[in-house]
Design a protein around this motif. Structure first.
Motif, PDB file in Angstrom:
ATOM      1  N   ASP A 126     -16.147 -57.299 -23.891  1.00  0.00           N
ATOM      2  CA  ASP A 126     -17.157 -56.445 -24.534  1.00  0.00           C
ATOM      3  C   ASP A 126     -18.422 -57.223 -24.811  1.00  0.00           C
ATOM      4  O   ASP A 126     -19.530 -56.676 -24.754  1.00  0.00           O
ATOM      5  CB  ASP A 126     -16.584 -55.865 -25.833  1.00  0.00           C
ATOM      6  CG  ASP A 126     -15.477 -54.846 -25.567  1.00  0.00           C
ATOM      7  OD1 ASP A 126     -15.512 -54.218 -24.481  1.00  0.00           O
ATOM      8  OD2 ASP A 126     -14.591 -54.684 -26.426  1.00  0.00           O
ATOM      9  N   ALA A 127     -18.272 -58.530 -25.124  1.00  0.00           N
ATOM     10  CA  ALA A 127     -19.452 -59.364 -25.389  1.00  0.00           C
ATOM     11  C   ALA A 127     -20.314 -59.470 -24.139  1.00  0.00           C
ATOM     12  O   ALA A 127     -21.552 -59.419 -24.217  1.00  0.00           O
ATOM     13  CB  ALA A 127     -19.011 -60.759 -25.859  1.00  0.00           C
ATOM     14  N   LEU A 128     -19.675 -59.625 -22.971  1.00  0.00           N
ATOM     15  CA  LEU A 128     -20.426 -59.688 -21.713  1.00  0.00           C
ATOM     16  C   LEU A 128     -21.124 -58.359 -21.456  1.00  0.00           C
ATOM     17  O   LEU A 128     -22.285 -58.328 -21.029  1.00  0.00           O
ATOM     18  CB  LEU A 128     -19.481 -60.035 -20.559  1.00  0.00           C
ATOM     19  CG  LEU A 128     -20.116 -60.160 -19.175  1.00  0.00           C
ATOM     20  CD1 LEU A 128     -21.146 -61.282 -19.158  1.00  0.00           C
ATOM     21  CD2 LEU A 128     -19.048 -60.413 -18.118  1.00  0.00           C
ATOM     22  N   ALA A 129     -20.457 -57.241 -21.751  1.00  0.00           N
ATOM     23  CA  ALA A 129     -21.077 -55.928 -21.562  1.00  0.00           C
ATOM     24  C   ALA A 129     -22.273 -55.763 -22.492  1.00  0.00           C
ATOM     25  O   ALA A 129     -23.327 -55.244 -22.093  1.00  0.00           O
ATOM     26  CB  ALA A 129     -20.045 -54.833 -21.808  1.00  0.00           C
ATOM     27  N   ILE A 150     -30.015 -47.116 -18.270  1.00  0.00           N
ATOM     28  CA  ILE A 150     -28.778 -47.607 -17.660  1.00  0.00           C
ATOM     29  C   ILE A 150     -28.003 -48.409 -18.696  1.00  0.00           C
ATOM     30  O   ILE A 150     -28.572 -49.264 -19.381  1.00  0.00           O
ATOM     31  CB  ILE A 150     -29.073 -48.491 -16.427  1.00  0.00           C
ATOM     32  CG1 ILE A 150     -29.856 -47.700 -15.367  1.00  0.00           C
ATOM     33  CG2 ILE A 150     -27.780 -49.045 -15.831  1.00  0.00           C
ATOM     34  CD1 ILE A 150     -30.307 -48.531 -14.186  1.00  0.00           C
ATOM     35  N   ARG A 151     -26.716 -48.130 -18.819  1.00  0.00           N
ATOM     36  CA  ARG A 151     -25.882 -48.875 -19.757  1.00  0.00           C
ATOM     37  C   ARG A 151     -24.672 -49.446 -18.995  1.00  0.00           C
ATOM     38  O   ARG A 151     -24.248 -48.918 -17.978  1.00  0.00           O
ATOM     39  CB  ARG A 151     -25.352 -47.984 -20.896  1.00  0.00           C
ATOM     40  CG  ARG A 151     -26.395 -47.141 -21.586  1.00  0.00           C
ATOM     41  CD  ARG A 151     -27.568 -47.957 -22.109  1.00  0.00           C
ATOM     42  NE  ARG A 151     -27.176 -48.916 -23.153  1.00  0.00           N
ATOM     43  CZ  ARG A 151     -27.938 -49.936 -23.525  1.00  0.00           C
ATOM     44  NH1 ARG A 151     -29.087 -50.164 -22.933  1.00  0.00           N
ATOM     45  NH2 ARG A 151     -27.529 -50.734 -24.501  1.00  0.00           N
ATOM     46  N   ALA A 152     -24.131 -50.530 -19.526  1.00  0.00           N
ATOM     47  CA  ALA A 152     -22.948 -51.162 -18.942  1.00  0.00           C
ATOM     48  C   ALA A 152     -21.804 -51.093 -19.936  1.00  0.00           C
ATOM     49  O   ALA A 152     -22.000 -51.274 -21.137  1.00  0.00           O
ATOM     50  CB  ALA A 152     -23.242 -52.616 -18.582  1.00  0.00           C
ATOM     51  N   GLU A 153     -20.624 -50.824 -19.440  1.00  0.00           N
ATOM     52  CA  GLU A 153     -19.446 -50.866 -20.289  1.00  0.00           C
ATOM     53  C   GLU A 153     -18.234 -51.221 -19.434  1.00  0.00           C
ATOM     54  O   GLU A 153     -18.264 -51.100 -18.203  1.00  0.00           O
ATOM     55  CB  GLU A 153     -19.233 -49.551 -21.025  1.00  0.00           C
ATOM     56  CG  GLU A 153     -19.209 -48.319 -20.163  1.00  0.00           C
ATOM     57  CD  GLU A 153     -19.065 -47.037 -20.966  1.00  0.00           C
ATOM     58  OE1 GLU A 153     -18.192 -46.234 -20.590  1.00  0.00           O
ATOM     59  OE2 GLU A 153     -19.822 -46.826 -21.941  1.00  0.00           O
ATOM     60  N   ILE A 178     -21.451 -49.366 -14.589  1.00  0.00           N
ATOM     61  CA  ILE A 178     -22.726 -48.786 -14.993  1.00  0.00           C
ATOM     62  C   ILE A 178     -22.502 -47.329 -15.398  1.00  0.00           C
ATOM     63  O   ILE A 178     -21.788 -46.579 -14.734  1.00  0.00           O
ATOM     64  CB  ILE A 178     -23.742 -48.875 -13.846  1.00  0.00           C
ATOM     65  CG1 ILE A 178     -24.061 -50.346 -13.549  1.00  0.00           C
ATOM     66  CG2 ILE A 178     -25.007 -48.104 -14.173  1.00  0.00           C
ATOM     67  CD1 ILE A 178     -24.639 -51.088 -14.729  1.00  0.00           C
ATOM     68  N   VAL A 179     -23.138 -46.935 -16.497  1.00  0.00           N
ATOM     69  CA  VAL A 179     -23.024 -45.562 -17.004  1.00  0.00           C
ATOM     70  C   VAL A 179     -24.417 -44.953 -17.090  1.00  0.00           C
ATOM     71  O   VAL A 179     -25.338 -45.577 -17.645  1.00  0.00           O
ATOM     72  CB  VAL A 179     -22.350 -45.539 -18.394  1.00  0.00           C
ATOM     73  CG1 VAL A 179     -22.298 -44.109 -18.928  1.00  0.00           C
ATOM     74  CG2 VAL A 179     -20.955 -46.134 -18.324  1.00  0.00           C
TER      75      VAL A 179
END
Length: 870
Positions: free
Chosen positions: A587-590, A605-608, A622-623
């Protein structure tokens, strides 16, 4: 523990050939066709297949020296120079590309200037995710024999080091250089996953997936194709009976077949070969059954000859005497018949027809009797003489005289003399027919004559004499029957051979019976078994090489199938990759990647964390909020590249490393908005670490320099140019077209000195061209001076914005300054072909001294303006 340290600790569980595959993948970023050939050879070696390469290669296990680029919080590593390039394209070996140990270094060069050659060497030496290839001079006839190489200097915690890099296969650059992170277009594509282009994960996980599925997909078809080509059909060897020693040694044909034993059985010694040739005769002699059968068959054929001889003897004395007696009886019966016929004539008052009462008439009367009883008067006894009775021939009513005569004829016919004569004639007609059709011949073959002669040597001649006698007597009989001459009958010269021949048939059967009675079944069976074994071994010898090939192929196939199972055994790798993914895709990397996306102006753009549920598939996904399609179907190529760059920065930040970073054309295919965001992020990164940027994009170059200057940091600039000698030449500072006017003045002075040194009077075309080019450059310098000095850098070419904050430095231009700018600019234009000149002007070539005066006038003009405006 860094991810590759975990991979190293685990890799010892892998087969040695797969460790070598991991080593190659980490060092080179991918497998070449040669790598795949060698890895397949190593995998087959591990399963007992001899190497097909010459010389055979030895596997090299994965080790710490083979780690690819991986930013860690260990020692601080920065590059200081790249030099002594040999066989790197056409780049000369005396060029030195220097880098600032801290802050931003920009290596600018247009297309074809050799910039990519320098960048590729760094990618290889620093083990970029996708290092690509470094090629020698493609125009060199010895291209295939050339090996690129270079030297690098670098600092490890401020301590200087030097290392050599070589494109030689198997060479590994110093492990310290892997601390340098590299990003370019190939690396960006490497971040993006094949199946889902909008997901990211550490390169170690990608390499483990390649080690599993990628290697399986590459090697499995090759192995299967090799297996399919092996000839392993055992059906042709079914001719070897399984119930023999050879058959038991051979069947079933498999990898367990003892070829040495089979070869021994297939190899018949000279004695065994002689035995094989001798046994059939011995068996024939020891086995009376076949001989007895032959004798019995011969007896049957002899019987047939006896029957033929007896059938041919139609002229024996007994038969001839019987025919002669029949002839004499006919004569006597006809005499008696004629006497009775004469009496019949005398009893009739009228004269009867001649021959009445004799042979033909008797036949006619018998025919009339048969006609009456069978057709005309079936219900009445013959002769019918009642009222209305008719003649059987003329069919007129019988008169009383005719009736009486008919009754008298009937009594005559019934008389014994007439009946006896009729019987004698019937018998004689039969004899005549038999004699006409009689045959007294039979066949004696040469084979039969020879066989009989072995038994009775005089018998064949006697049979032939008997044949001649039969033919002679039959001819005599035929003449006697037709002519009535029965004297001079030929006598038999020999007696009939039939009894002698029949005796031979009896002897043959007796011999056959005696043979069967003397049979030794056990000894005969032993000989037959021995013959069968030798015959089977002889057949085996004909097939032994094919059998040996099939057995070798079966052994080879089993090894290849074992290798195939090994190649396909990817579960341990994917399981381990899944464990790594759960630890390192955090989660820290995201969260950090989302920060980087914002810094790159990608707020939409979001990452999860995402996972498909398969081992090793945990990634950063990518979300796109509100999107009904998968991100990779919505995002443009540039946006995906920006996402890859965000992941690169996120991974770099998470590592805690402050070692150097290299960017090679990071904004390729990006528009101006994305380009500015990337430049801003790179400049920000250069505050905390060494950043080296290779670019051919003049606008991006301007963005970097301006943003760096605005941040109070002057970038170190290196220009890579293409000269007459070729590409790859390095100059410190800005490229000539981007230099400030003061730096350009110095170059103008050098150019003027070179023109003056070779200038001829009267000037020719060479002098005219050199002077024209000099004034063309001087006109550009005037325009650069206007940008920098008069406009105070408010509007600059290759920059997509206006520096409003610099407007306070823009001053009014004085009339004398304007006039001087106009004069010098017009003079430059008159010396170049920027405008069409009248053909008749025939402008003279400006002398070098006058050119120098104009250069100094331009310098003096802008120096004075700078002083006036402060």
């Amino acid at each position: 523990m860094a991810i590759y340290e975990e991979v190293l600790a685990w890799s010892g569980r892998l087969p040695i050939w797969r460790q070598d595959a991991l080593r190659r993948l980490c060092v080179h970023g991918s497998w070449s066709d040669q790598d795949l050939d060698e890895l397949l050879d190593l995998a087959k070696q591990q399963h007992g297949v001899a190497s097909g390469l010459e010389p055979a290669i030895e596997p090299a296990p994965f080790a710490e020296d083979h780690f690819p680029a991986e930013a860690t919080d260990g020692a601080l590593v920065t590059l200081t120079s790249l030099h002594t390039l040999n066989n790197v394209g056409r780049i000369p070996g005396d060029q030195v590309l220097e880098f600032a140990a801290q802050g931003l270094t920009i290596a600018y060069g247009g297309n074809g200037t050799g910039k990519s050659g320098y960048a590729r060497v760094l990618k290889q030496a620093c083990r970029a995710r996708s290092p690509g290839a470094v090629y020698p001079n493609a125009y060199d006839p010895q291209f295939q024999q050339l090996t690129p190489s270079a030297s690098l200097t670098f600092l490890i915690d401020d301590e200087p080091h030097e290392a050599n890099w070589s494109g030689r296969r198997g060479h590994v650059a110093p492990a310290a250089l892997r601390a340098i992170a590299v990003f370019d277009g190939d690396c960006a594509r490497h971040y993006l996953q094949t199946r889902e282009v909008a997901t990211f994960q550490p390169v170690a996980l990608t390499q483990l997936q390649q080690l599993a599925s990628g290697l399986n997909q590459a090697l499995r078809p090759r192995l299967q194709a090799e297996i399919n080509t092996l000839a392993v059909n055992t059906a042709p060897f079914n001719v070897i009976p399984v119930d023999t020693e050879a058959g038991r040694a051979l069947h079933p044909v498999s990898t367990r077949t003892d070829l040495d034993q089979v070869r021994r059985l297939a190899n018949l010694s000279p004695d065994e070969m002689q035995e094989l040739a001798r046994l059939p005769q011995e068996i024939a002699e020891a086995d009376p059954t076949s001989k007895a059968t032959v004798l019995e068959n011969a007896a049957t054929r002899v019987d047939e000859l006896v029957s033929a001889v007896e059938a041919a003897n139609v002229v024996s004395d007994e038969l001839l005497d019987a025919k002669h007696s029949a002839y004499l009886m006919l004569r006597e019966a006809e005499i008696a018949e004629r006497a009775a016929a004469a009496l019949l004539q005398s009893e009739d008052p009228e004269q009867l027809l001649p021959g009445t009462g004799q042979g033909p008439w008797a036949l006619l009367f018998s025919a009339a009797r048969e006609f009456s009883t069978r057709a005309a008067y079936v219900a009445n006894a013959f002769p019918v003489t009642g009222d209305g009775a008719q003649c059987l021939l003329c069919q007129q009513e019988l008169s009383p005289v005719a009736k009486e005569r008919l009754q008298r004829f009937d009594r005559f016919v019934r008389d014994s003399a007439s009946a006896t004569a009729q019987q004698a004639r019937t018998r004689w007609q039969q004899i005549v027919g038999e004699v006409a059709q009689a045959s007294a011949s039979f066949t004696l073959s040469d084979t039969m004559a020879t066989s009989l002669g072995r038994r009775v040597d005089t018998l064949p001649a006697g049979i032939r004499t008997f044949q001649e006698d039969l033919a002679s007597r039959l001819r005599w009989l035929q003449r006697a029957v037709s002519g009535g001459q029965w004297d001079n009958r030929p006598a038999f010269r020999v007696v009939s051979p039939a009894p002698a021949i029949r005796q031979i048939a009896n002897d043959l059967r007796a011999e056959a019976a005696a043979m069967r009675a003397n049979l030794d079944a056990e000894a005969l069976a032993a000989k037959r078994r021995r013959l069968r074994e030798l015959q089977t071994r002889s057949v085996l010898s004909e097939h032994i090489e094919s059998i040996a090939l099939v057995v070798r192929n079966l052994v080879h196939k089993a090894k290849l199938e074992s290798c195939l199972a090994d190649v396909g055994n990817t579960r341990p790798i994917t399981t381990f990759a899944g464990q790594l993914a759960r630890r390192h895709v955090s989660d820290a990397l995201a969260a950090r990647m989302n920060q980087e996306l914002e810094r790159l102006d990608l707020y939409h753009i979001r990452a999860e964390i995402s996972s498909t549920g398969d081992a090793g598939s945990t990634r950063l996904g990518i979300v796109l909020s509100g999107s009904q399609l998968d991100p990779h179907l919505v995002l443009s190529e540039a946006e995906q590249r920006m996402c890859a760059l965000a992941y690169f920065f996120a991974e770099l930040h998470q590592s805690g490393s402050t070692s150097g970073v290299v960017f090679d054309d990071p904004v390729s295919s990006l528009d101006h908005n994305h380009r500015t965001a990337v430049a801003r992020r790179i400049v920000a990164e250069s505050v905390v670490r060494q950043v080296i940027v290779f670019t051919h994009d003049a606008v991006f170059f301007g963005e970097l320099t301006t943003l760096a200057q605005d941040a109070g940091a002057e970038p170190s600039v290196r220009s890579i140019a293409y000269r007459a000698e070729g590409p790859g030449y390095i100059d410190a500072g800005l490229p000539y077209d981007l230099r400030k006017h003061r730096e350009r003045i110095a170059q103008h002075r050098l150019d003027q000195q070179q023109i003056a040194a070779v200038f001829n009077n009267p000037p020719g075309d060479a002098e005219r061209l050199a002077t024209r080019n000099a004034y063309d450059d001087l006109r550009v310098t005037i325009e650069v001076g206007i940008e920098e000095t008069i406009l105070n850098g408010t509007v600059v070419r290759f920059r997509d914005n206006i520096s409003v904050g610099r407007l306070d430095g823009v001053k009014e231009v004085e009339a004398s300054e304007f006039a001087e700018v106009q004069r010098l600019h017009d003079k430059c234009c008159r010396n170049v072909r920027a405008h069409s000149h009248a053909a008749g002007q025939q402008r003279a070539v400006t002398q070098p001294a006058e050119l120098l005066q104009d250069i100094e006038a331009v310098n003096a003009l802008f120096t004075a303006i700078r002083r006036r405006i402060g």
